[in-house]
Design an enzyme around this catalytic site. Sequence first.
Site, PDB file in Angstrom:
ATOM      1  N   LYS A 299      65.721  88.508  48.696  1.00  0.00           N
ATOM      2  CA  LYS A 299      66.035  87.944  50.009  1.00  0.00           C
ATOM      3  C   LYS A 299      67.472  88.232  50.407  1.00  0.00           C
ATOM      4  CE  LYS A 299      62.542  84.466  50.485  1.00  0.00           C
ATOM      5  NZ  LYS A 299      62.173  83.074  50.551  1.00  0.00           N
TER       6      LYS A 299
ATOM      7  N   LYS B  70      53.368  90.965  48.828  1.00  0.00           N
ATOM      8  CA  LYS B  70      52.674  89.668  48.874  1.00  0.00           C
ATOM      9  C   LYS B  70      52.366  89.283  50.315  1.00  0.00           C
ATOM     10  CE  LYS B  70      54.967  85.822  48.678  1.00  0.00           C
ATOM     11  NZ  LYS B  70      55.739  84.620  48.375  1.00  0.00           N
TER      12      LYS B  70
ATOM     13  N   LYS C 289      54.293  84.326  55.062  1.00  0.00           N
ATOM     14  CA  LYS C 289      54.408  83.802  56.429  1.00  0.00           C
ATOM     15  C   LYS C 289      55.361  84.629  57.268  1.00  0.00           C
ATOM     16  CE  LYS C 289      54.796  79.138  54.554  1.00  0.00           C
ATOM     17  NZ  LYS C 289      55.828  79.321  53.539  1.00  0.00           N
TER      18      LYS C 289
HETATM   19  P1  TYM Z   1      56.021  78.899  50.039  1.00  0.00           P
HETATM   20  O1  TYM Z   1      56.087  78.089  51.295  1.00  0.00           O
HETATM   21  O2  TYM Z   1      56.535  80.292  50.063  1.00  0.00           O
HETATM   22  O3  TYM Z   1      54.540  78.959  49.529  1.00  0.00           O
HETATM   23  C1  TYM Z   1      53.810  77.761  49.347  1.00  0.00           C
HETATM   24  C2  TYM Z   1      52.789  77.939  48.232  1.00  0.00           C
HETATM   25  O4  TYM Z   1      51.906  79.007  48.556  1.00  0.00           O
HETATM   26  C3  TYM Z   1      51.868  79.948  47.473  1.00  0.00           C
HETATM   27  N1  TYM Z   1      51.726  81.292  48.057  1.00  0.00           N
HETATM   28  C4  TYM Z   1      50.829  82.191  47.649  1.00  0.00           C
HETATM   29  N2  TYM Z   1      49.877  82.139  46.694  1.00  0.00           N
HETATM   30  C5  TYM Z   1      49.112  83.243  46.545  1.00  0.00           C
HETATM   31  N3  TYM Z   1      49.253  84.371  47.297  1.00  0.00           N
HETATM   32  C6  TYM Z   1      50.187  84.451  48.263  1.00  0.00           C
HETATM   33  N4  TYM Z   1      50.299  85.552  49.014  1.00  0.00           N
HETATM   34  C7  TYM Z   1      51.032  83.329  48.484  1.00  0.00           C
HETATM   35  N5  TYM Z   1      52.052  83.079  49.346  1.00  0.00           N
HETATM   36  C8  TYM Z   1      52.463  81.821  49.066  1.00  0.00           C
HETATM   37  C9  TYM Z   1      53.201  79.782  46.749  1.00  0.00           C
HETATM   38  O5  TYM Z   1      53.108  80.193  45.409  1.00  0.00           O
HETATM   39  C10 TYM Z   1      53.426  78.285  46.874  1.00  0.00           C
HETATM   40  O6  TYM Z   1      52.708  77.598  45.857  1.00  0.00           O
HETATM   41  N6  TYM Z   1      59.532  77.508  46.780  1.00  0.00           N
HETATM   42  C11 TYM Z   1      58.210  77.153  47.307  1.00  0.00           C
HETATM   43  C12 TYM Z   1      58.195  75.800  47.975  1.00  0.00           C
HETATM   44  C13 TYM Z   1      58.652  74.730  47.070  1.00  0.00           C
HETATM   45  C14 TYM Z   1      57.931  74.192  45.958  1.00  0.00           C
HETATM   46  C15 TYM Z   1      58.799  73.198  45.425  1.00  0.00           C
HETATM   47  C16 TYM Z   1      56.695  74.443  45.383  1.00  0.00           C
HETATM   48  C17 TYM Z   1      59.827  74.107  47.166  1.00  0.00           C
HETATM   49  N7  TYM Z   1      59.925  73.166  46.173  1.00  0.00           N
HETATM   50  C18 TYM Z   1      58.424  72.454  44.302  1.00  0.00           C
HETATM   51  C19 TYM Z   1      56.310  73.683  44.262  1.00  0.00           C
HETATM   52  C20 TYM Z   1      57.189  72.705  43.742  1.00  0.00           C
HETATM   53  C21 TYM Z   1      57.843  78.213  48.339  1.00  0.00           C
HETATM   54  O7  TYM Z   1      58.598  79.046  48.698  1.00  0.00           O
HETATM   55  O8  TYM Z   1      56.648  78.059  48.859  1.00  0.00           O
END
Ligand code: TYM
Length: 326
Positions: free
Chosen positions: A111, A192, A195
């Site tokens: 990033k 991947k 969003k």
């Molecule tokens: P974020 O918002 O990027 O994604 C949220 C969740 O969706 C999963 N995910 C995917 N799984 C499979 N294939 C994909 N293409 C895909 N894109 C997203 C992510 O693995 C995630 O589970 N850092 C985290 C948010 C967060 C969090 C936490 C999660 C902040 N604090 C504490 C768990 C525990 C994130 O960027 O999520």
Amino acid sequence: MSRQITGLKPTGHLQLGNYLGAIAPAVRAQHQTDLLVFVADLHALTVDHDPGQLSGLTREVATLLLAAGLDPAHCTLFVQSQVPEHVQLHYLLECAATYGEAHRMIQFKEKAKAQQQVRLSLLSYPVLMASDILLHDIDEVPVGDDQSQHLELTRDVATRFNAKYGHTFVVPKMVHQVFAARLMDLSDPSAKMGKTGSSGAGVLFLLDPPEALRRKVMRATTDAGREVSYDRAARPGVANLLDLLASLTDGSPQALADQFSSYAELKGAVADAVIETVRPIQRRYAELTADPAQVDAVLREGASRARDRASATVRRTTEALGLLTS
Ligand code: TYM
């Protein structure tokens, strides 16, 4: 009963990878675990963001989580910034985490490379994530592959803190999905599905109309071959479609490959399965958006419940660190 947490950033519209990697497992888990789910709005501030859109996206994510089947009677749903203890613990943990370990994070490197002005909060992002988890005495964190390194850092920080300052935190375990641990972009199966960050042509958004979903699936990148077989290295586009179908139908990608004689047939089945999956979610979303006060009430109640435990953890941590607490 084990306690789990999952978080989703409101950095854009939710897509099918979020659903398969995080939301659907959470909907299943709410009946077997003590589950917390939160909208990680503070995490959305780690990259350039539009303040005019953030609260709308935060509400959209929360509403979609309810529409997808999270039931406030069976889980605690809240918005991260409405539980200020996340920020308090974040600072305290920054004093137990190192620059080196934050700097090693692959997601930070990727990033940061794409930006001219890198926010300091992007570097400490995984420490905020550690605070999200450790704050609530979580036993298990189900995440997609992309978050494994952050989870390792959380475990390292908790273990180090406990060793140095006395037992304060539960050290959480990571839980992985079998299929679609990483759903790839349909136009670029080496990236991947996310969003943000792509044109959106290969991203299946949960609120896309059915015809847009079908069009995106039918245009998915495959390869020059014709035969449907599951080979991640040689045929990543086809493998991604098979993984997607497998997770939507609880099948196995290898067995599914035998059922199709052409890519068009496979794509048609994927499009049908995607549309069938999102249809009830979209219907419920429309009902919930007609009554935003109901969603706000769920979030208020969730934050209040989450704060009860969170304040106890912050108190325990400040005491362990030797800060004056009374
Ligand atoms: P974020 O918002 O990027 O994604 C949220 C969740 O969706 C999963 N995910 C995917 N799984 C499979 N294939 C994909 N293409 C895909 N894109 C997203 C992510 O693995 C995630 O589970 N850092 C985290 C948010 C967060 C969090 C936490 C999660 C902040 N604090 C504490 C768990 C525990 C994130 O960027 O999520």
